[in-house]
Structure formats: C-alpha cells, structure tokens
Enzyme design. Structure first.
Site, PDB file in Angstrom:
ATOM      1  N   ASN A  33       0.520  -1.134  -0.044  1.00  0.00           N
ATOM      2  CA  ASN A  33       0.147   0.082   0.128  1.00  0.00           C
ATOM      3  C   ASN A  33       0.863   1.185  -0.042  1.00  0.00           C
ATOM      4  O   ASN A  33       0.292   2.327   0.040  1.00  0.00           O
ATOM      5  CB  ASN A  33      -0.978  -0.133   1.210  1.00  0.00           C
ATOM      6  CG  ASN A  33      -2.170  -1.088   0.860  1.00  0.00           C
ATOM      7  OD1 ASN A  33      -2.235  -1.733  -0.106  1.00  0.00           O
ATOM      8  ND2 ASN A  33      -2.928  -1.307   2.062  1.00  0.00           N
ATOM      9  N   ARG A  46      -2.492 -11.102  -4.118  1.00  0.00           N
ATOM     10  CA  ARG A  46      -2.551  -9.507  -4.533  1.00  0.00           C
ATOM     11  C   ARG A  46      -1.663  -8.778  -3.474  1.00  0.00           C
ATOM     12  O   ARG A  46      -1.078  -7.580  -3.573  1.00  0.00           O
ATOM     13  CB  ARG A  46      -3.816  -8.909  -4.492  1.00  0.00           C
ATOM     14  CG  ARG A  46      -4.599  -9.460  -5.523  1.00  0.00           C
ATOM     15  CD  ARG A  46      -6.169  -8.826  -5.419  1.00  0.00           C
ATOM     16  NE  ARG A  46      -6.132  -7.252  -5.446  1.00  0.00           N
ATOM     17  CZ  ARG A  46      -7.133  -6.623  -5.472  1.00  0.00           C
ATOM     18  NH1 ARG A  46      -8.309  -7.023  -5.292  1.00  0.00           N
ATOM     19  NH2 ARG A  46      -6.570  -5.294  -5.399  1.00  0.00           N
ATOM     20  N   ASP A  77      -7.041  -3.536   8.190  1.00  0.00           N
ATOM     21  CA  ASP A  77      -6.156  -4.775   7.276  1.00  0.00           C
ATOM     22  C   ASP A  77      -5.833  -5.959   8.198  1.00  0.00           C
ATOM     23  O   ASP A  77      -5.277  -6.855   7.558  1.00  0.00           O
ATOM     24  CB  ASP A  77      -5.082  -4.325   6.614  1.00  0.00           C
ATOM     25  CG  ASP A  77      -5.717  -3.236   5.391  1.00  0.00           C
ATOM     26  OD1 ASP A  77      -4.835  -2.286   5.037  1.00  0.00           O
ATOM     27  OD2 ASP A  77      -7.115  -3.290   5.124  1.00  0.00           O
ATOM     28  N   CYS A 130     -16.160  -3.568  -3.785  1.00  0.00           N
ATOM     29  CA  CYS A 130     -15.712  -4.874  -3.776  1.00  0.00           C
ATOM     30  C   CYS A 130     -16.147  -5.628  -2.557  1.00  0.00           C
ATOM     31  O   CYS A 130     -17.177  -5.114  -2.020  1.00  0.00           O
ATOM     32  CB  CYS A 130     -14.072  -4.888  -3.676  1.00  0.00           C
ATOM     33  SG  CYS A 130     -13.593  -4.090  -2.075  1.00  0.00           S
ATOM     34  N   ARG A 177     -16.889   1.299  -1.372  1.00  0.00           N
ATOM     35  CA  ARG A 177     -15.571   1.840  -1.839  1.00  0.00           C
ATOM     36  C   ARG A 177     -15.991   3.301  -2.542  1.00  0.00           C
ATOM     37  O   ARG A 177     -15.618   3.424  -3.673  1.00  0.00           O
ATOM     38  CB  ARG A 177     -14.707   1.035  -2.418  1.00  0.00           C
ATOM     39  CG  ARG A 177     -14.800  -0.417  -1.755  1.00  0.00           C
ATOM     40  CD  ARG A 177     -13.899  -0.254  -0.607  1.00  0.00           C
ATOM     41  NE  ARG A 177     -12.401  -0.046  -0.672  1.00  0.00           N
ATOM     42  CZ  ARG A 177     -11.436  -0.933  -0.809  1.00  0.00           C
ATOM     43  NH1 ARG A 177     -11.564  -1.933  -1.090  1.00  0.00           N
ATOM     44  NH2 ARG A 177     -10.122  -0.502  -0.996  1.00  0.00           N
TER      45      ARG A 177
HETATM   46  C1  EPZ Z   1      -6.527   1.972   1.475  1.00  0.00           C
HETATM   47  O1  EPZ Z   1      -7.732   1.747   0.749  1.00  0.00           O
HETATM   48  C2  EPZ Z   1      -5.987   0.598   1.294  1.00  0.00           C
HETATM   49  N1  EPZ Z   1      -5.492   0.176  -0.020  1.00  0.00           N
HETATM   50  C3  EPZ Z   1      -6.775  -0.637   1.874  1.00  0.00           C
HETATM   51  O2  EPZ Z   1      -6.015  -1.803   2.092  1.00  0.00           O
HETATM   52  C4  EPZ Z   1      -7.083  -0.402   3.546  1.00  0.00           C
HETATM   53  O3  EPZ Z   1      -7.956  -1.213   3.877  1.00  0.00           O
HETATM   54  C5  EPZ Z   1      -7.655   1.149   3.488  1.00  0.00           C
HETATM   55  O4  EPZ Z   1      -6.865   2.038   2.800  1.00  0.00           O
HETATM   56  C6  EPZ Z   1      -7.740   1.756   4.914  1.00  0.00           C
HETATM   57  O5  EPZ Z   1      -6.673   1.764   5.778  1.00  0.00           O
HETATM   58  C7  EPZ Z   1      -4.496   0.639  -0.653  1.00  0.00           C
HETATM   59  O6  EPZ Z   1      -3.936   1.700   0.062  1.00  0.00           O
HETATM   60  C8  EPZ Z   1      -4.320   0.238  -2.134  1.00  0.00           C
HETATM   61  P1  EPZ Z   1     -10.087   4.480   2.414  1.00  0.00           P
HETATM   62  P2  EPZ Z   1      -8.608   3.054   0.427  1.00  0.00           P
HETATM   63  O7  EPZ Z   1     -10.191   5.559   1.350  1.00  0.00           O
HETATM   64  O8  EPZ Z   1      -7.674   4.018   0.002  1.00  0.00           O
HETATM   65  C9  EPZ Z   1     -14.659   5.662   2.759  1.00  0.00           C
HETATM   66  C10 EPZ Z   1      -5.726  -4.228   1.892  1.00  0.00           C
HETATM   67  O9  EPZ Z   1      -6.335  -5.110   2.139  1.00  0.00           O
HETATM   68  N2  EPZ Z   1     -14.510   6.658   1.754  1.00  0.00           N
HETATM   69  O10 EPZ Z   1      -9.234   4.971   3.249  1.00  0.00           O
HETATM   70  O11 EPZ Z   1      -9.796   2.643  -0.537  1.00  0.00           O
HETATM   71  C11 EPZ Z   1     -14.572   4.252   2.373  1.00  0.00           C
HETATM   72  O12 EPZ Z   1     -15.819   3.542   2.182  1.00  0.00           O
HETATM   73  C12 EPZ Z   1      -6.509  -2.879   1.285  1.00  0.00           C
HETATM   74  O13 EPZ Z   1      -4.327  -3.726   1.718  1.00  0.00           O
HETATM   75  C13 EPZ Z   1     -15.457   7.478   1.545  1.00  0.00           C
HETATM   76  O14 EPZ Z   1     -16.342   7.551   2.012  1.00  0.00           O
HETATM   77  O15 EPZ Z   1      -9.434   2.992   1.823  1.00  0.00           O
HETATM   78  C14 EPZ Z   1     -14.162   3.314   3.595  1.00  0.00           C
HETATM   79  O16 EPZ Z   1     -15.310   3.067   4.509  1.00  0.00           O
HETATM   80  C15 EPZ Z   1      -8.059  -3.207   1.557  1.00  0.00           C
HETATM   81  N3  EPZ Z   1     -15.109   8.291   0.433  1.00  0.00           N
HETATM   82  C16 EPZ Z   1     -13.121   4.246   4.331  1.00  0.00           C
HETATM   83  O17 EPZ Z   1     -13.362   5.764   3.738  1.00  0.00           O
HETATM   84  C17 EPZ Z   1     -14.152   8.284  -0.334  1.00  0.00           C
HETATM   85  O18 EPZ Z   1     -13.970   9.038  -1.335  1.00  0.00           O
HETATM   86  C18 EPZ Z   1     -11.914   4.063   4.257  1.00  0.00           C
HETATM   87  O19 EPZ Z   1     -11.195   4.240   2.908  1.00  0.00           O
HETATM   88  C19 EPZ Z   1     -12.999   7.278   0.212  1.00  0.00           C
HETATM   89  C20 EPZ Z   1     -13.280   6.533   1.055  1.00  0.00           C
END
Ligand code: EPZ
Length: 417
Positions: free
Chosen positions: A23, A396, A304, A116, A121
């Site tokens: 990440n 992945r 995670d 997903c 997301r």
């Molecule tokens: C990153 O995903 C990681 N992926 C995820 O890891 C990790 O679980 C997540 O951050 C939280 O730590 C990568 O870095 C590639 P978020 P991301 O935006 O960026 C809400 C793994 O297993 N949200 O922080 O997609 C969303 O719905 C993966 O390695 C909004 O509401 O996570 C979620 O509930 C899985 N609006 C929360 O924020 C937005 O525009 C966290 O999402 C964006 C997000």
C-alpha cells in the site's frame, strides 16, 4: 485455479522476512507519472497488484521495467491515455492515477472503480479534493471525467481520513499553484512514505503522518530512487500466525512505530514480544486472553489486520468483540471461519466471538485479500486439513505466503486444480 492446502497443528519456528509495503508501492508507482524523468523503486514486492498498476501506467505509455525486485519507471514518453475499465475495476488503486494525470495533462477520464467484497468504496472525497483544487469533475455512464487548465492550492477538509483520497489530493497538489492544506487527512505510514517519495522528487510536503498535511506547489519534479517501508500488515499477519500456533518466531523487517496497535493488542492477549531494531521475536506459547478490538484509521488498530485477529480469537477461551468501523462489509471471513467450527455472531459492525477449543480443518474460500490470509493462519492451528480456494485474492498482497510459512515449518502447499 489454485488453492492452498494446510495441515494444522504444527508449531512454527525460525525467521520470516517481510516484504515492502503493497500500500506504499502502489501510490508511489503512480506518483512517478508526475515527473518525466526516470524513477526507480528498489526492493519492490513482486505482487499481482504491482503488476496491475504497472499495466495501468503502460496504458498511458509509461515504460515499466521490472528487474528482480527493482522497478524502473520511465515516463518521458507519457502520452494522454485512459486505462481500460477492466483494469480499473480489477484494482481500485488504479483510481489513484486521476490526481497525477490531471496534474500532468490537465484532464483525465477513468471508469468508476467498482466496489468490492468489503464495501461500496465510494470516491466522493477524492472528487471533493480535486474539485477544491480547481478541477471540473463530472460523472456519467460509469466514468469520471475531470479537467483543469491549472490546479490551484486550497484548504481541503476530509469528512473521513481516507487513505486514497489523501494520496490522490497530495499527488494533484504537489505541482499546483500555491499551498494546499489537507485537514483530517489519513496519517497511515504509507502516506508518509508517499510524501517522502514526492519530496525526494523535489516536492515540498510537510505534516505527512499527522492529520494535517501541507503541500507547497512546485513547478516540476525530478526522477528519484526510493526504497519503500516494510509491509506492517504482512508483518502483523506472521505475528498472528505465531500466536495462533502458540509458536515462537522472529519476524524480520518491521517498524515498531507502525506496528504499535498490533503489538499493543497482542500484548494485551498475553503474547510476549521482544524488539531488536528492525526485527521482532514473537512468542505465542502461552494461555491467550480474549480481547476487544475496534478498527480505526491509523494510529488506531488497522482494519487490514481485523480478519487475521478474528482467526486468532476464535481459538481463545472466552468472549471477544471485534468492531469494524472502517468498512461496512468486512466480515465475509466469519462465515468461512464458522465452517471451521468457529463460534461467531455478527451484529452489524460488530462480531462477537466465543473461543472454541480447536478449529477443524475444512474447505473454505478466500473472499478478499486479508480474509484469505486469515483463513490460511486459521488452517495452521486447525485440526486436520484446511483447503483455501480463490487464493488469487491473497497473491494480491502477500509475496510467496506459502513459501514463507513453509520456511517457518508449516505443512502447506499450493495446488493447481
Ligand atoms: C486503503 O484503501 C488500502 N488500500 C486498504 O487496504 C485499507 O484497508 C484502507 O486504505 C484503509 O486503511 C490501498 O492503500 C491500496 P479509504 P482505500 O479511502 O484508500 C470511505 C488491503 O487489504 N471513503 O481509507 O480505498 C470508504 O468507504 C486494502 O491492503 C469514502 O467514504 O481506503 C471506507 O469506508 C483493503 N469516500 C473508508 O473511507 C471516499 O472518497 C476507508 O477508505 C473514500 C473512502
């Protein structure tokens, strides 16, 4: 198709080496779009997601050369292009290309990333940030389009400290005119790593790793060479494997600060740990205690690691409660663990776990990356044989997981079927 077959009940021992963080590497590869000079990422993890993000960059004419575990990215011939929708739907992180592409080309169009298994997301916070920087954003027919003659720094408050939105905004703002302040930003170590990569290219970013990040726009960015941080989730997964098998192992390649919430929780359970620099000795050979876990954005307990901890708590006498506050549907592994005899009751965002004497080997399915890892470690401790199918999810995010576990003495094989 491939599955992993584990024979449970075997103690682990020895040393396991952690790869660099998926990440971190994904946004860093994307950030190389911002310069037309070569960037080199050393010790990159050879993971499916890394190859996919490489394909996304190739779709906009970047040159990617993977040699051993160093990735050279040449964007001198970058041409405007749009990654295919199946690439974007395959991996949500592809959406991170949006900020840098707008910064470099003043426009971009990309398919909406799918939801997903772990949640819908959404991308509203990404778009809120890009709009605040002056981009015109529209959504239609399953695509997002954005254009901006120039990007101008602004103050942006994130309703949720989204990792991806923080990264997208940072990459769009690093060459915007003037200063951008992201408030309530994500503070994950991977954000800090991205900021240090951008700063090594000539960016001026301060505050990464806190909830307020300041970015002073610069005119251009140069190429750089970067070695990403260790993968704290991979490390935590092997620490949980030691605890679930009541074994003593050494996990090599950790950062104590990044693992604080995981170390604290395992300590609360009675696991003893000894840190020597970049390595940690984990001794799970004791009567473990039930605990409650609430996942939170960093520095809280990482979502995670939630599935892996659920596997561990299934075999700990007493009642444990896990509350998942980050994703709305991240308990898919509970159903699979119940096939192994776990006693779990899901109630909305909470899972109540009653520890059982022993899990029993069974045929289970990986539903997402961390769920798959959780089922593998559950298999290490279960009675008999556990077969985990749909193992592509695990590939992945984990380099050679079965080889690394075999190196610790596990009876584990990857089988084509
Ligand atoms: C990153 O995903 C990681 N992926 C995820 O890891 C990790 O679980 C997540 O951050 C939280 O730590 C990568 O870095 C590639 P978020 P991301 O935006 O960026 C809400 C793994 O297993 N949200 O922080 O997609 C969303 O719905 C993966 O390695 C909004 O509401 O996570 C979620 O509930 C899985 N609006 C929360 O924020 C937005 O525009 C966290 O999402 C964006 C997000």
């Amino acid at each position: 198709m491939e599955k992993i077959v584990v024979k449970g009940g075997i103690n682990l021992s020895g040393r396991v080496y952690v790869s660099s963080a998926k990440n971190s590497v994904l946004p860093i590869i994307v950030a190389s779009i911002l310069s037309d000079e070569k960037c080199v990422i050393e010790n990159a993890p050879m993971l499916e997601d890394v190859f996919v993000i490489g394909d996304v960059l190739k779709s906009v004419s970047a040159n990617i050369n993977i040699n051993n575990s160093s990735i050279t990215i040449d964007t001198s011939n970058l041409k405007y292009g749009e990654p295919s929708s199946e690439l974007v739907r395959k991996m949500r992180a592809s959406f991170l290309v949006m900020g840098p592409m707008i910064a470099r080309f003043g426009k971009f169009k990309i398919s909406l990333p799918g939801g997903c298994n772990i949640g819908t997301r959404p991308i509203d916070l990404h778009l809120k940030g890009l709009t605040a920087l002056g981009a015109e954003v529209s959504i239609g027919h399953g695509y997002v389009e954005a254009s901006a003659n120039r990007l101008i720094g602004n103050k942006i408050y994130l309703d949720f400290p989204s990792v991806g939105a923080t990264e997208n905004i940072m990459m769009a703002a690093v060459m915007a005119e003037g200063e951008t302040i992201i408030e309530n930003s994500a503070a994950e170590p991977e954000i800090e790593d991205l900021a240090s990569f951008l700063n090594s290219m000539g960016g001026i970013i301060t505050g990464a790793g806190t909830d307020t990040i300041k970015i002073m726009g610069v005119k251009s960015l140069k190429g750089t060479t970067h070695r990403p941080i260790f993968d704290r989730i991979e490390a935590g997964t092997y620490m949980a494997a030691a605890a679930i098998t009541r074994s003593k192992i050494e996990v090599c390649g950790i950062n104590e600060e990044h693992l604080k919430p995981v170390i604290a929780k395992l300590t609360e359970m009675g696991v003893s740990m000894e840190i020597n620099g970049d390595n940690i000795i984990v001794d799970g050979n004791c009567a473990l205690k039930p605990v409650d876990i609430k996942t939170m954005p960093y520095p809280g307990f990482p979502t995670d690691m939630q599935a892996q901890m659920m596997s561990l708590l299934c075999g700990v006498k007493g009642t444990s409660i896990i509350t998942e506050t980050v994703f709305e549907n991240r308990f898919m592994h509970a159903q699979e663990l119940k096939r192994m005899g776990a006693n779990i009751k899901i109630d909305g965002r909470s899972a109540v776990i009653e520890g059982v004497e022993k899990l029993s080997g069974s045929e289970v399915k990986a539903t997402d990356l961390r769920a798959g890892a959780a089922l593998i470690i559950a298999g290490l401790a279960a009675e008999g044989i556990t077969e985990i199918s749909d193992i592509y999810h695990v590939d992945r995010g984990y380099v050679n997981i079965e080889k690394k576990l075999k190196g610790l003495g596990a009876d584990i094989e990857r089988i084509k079927y």
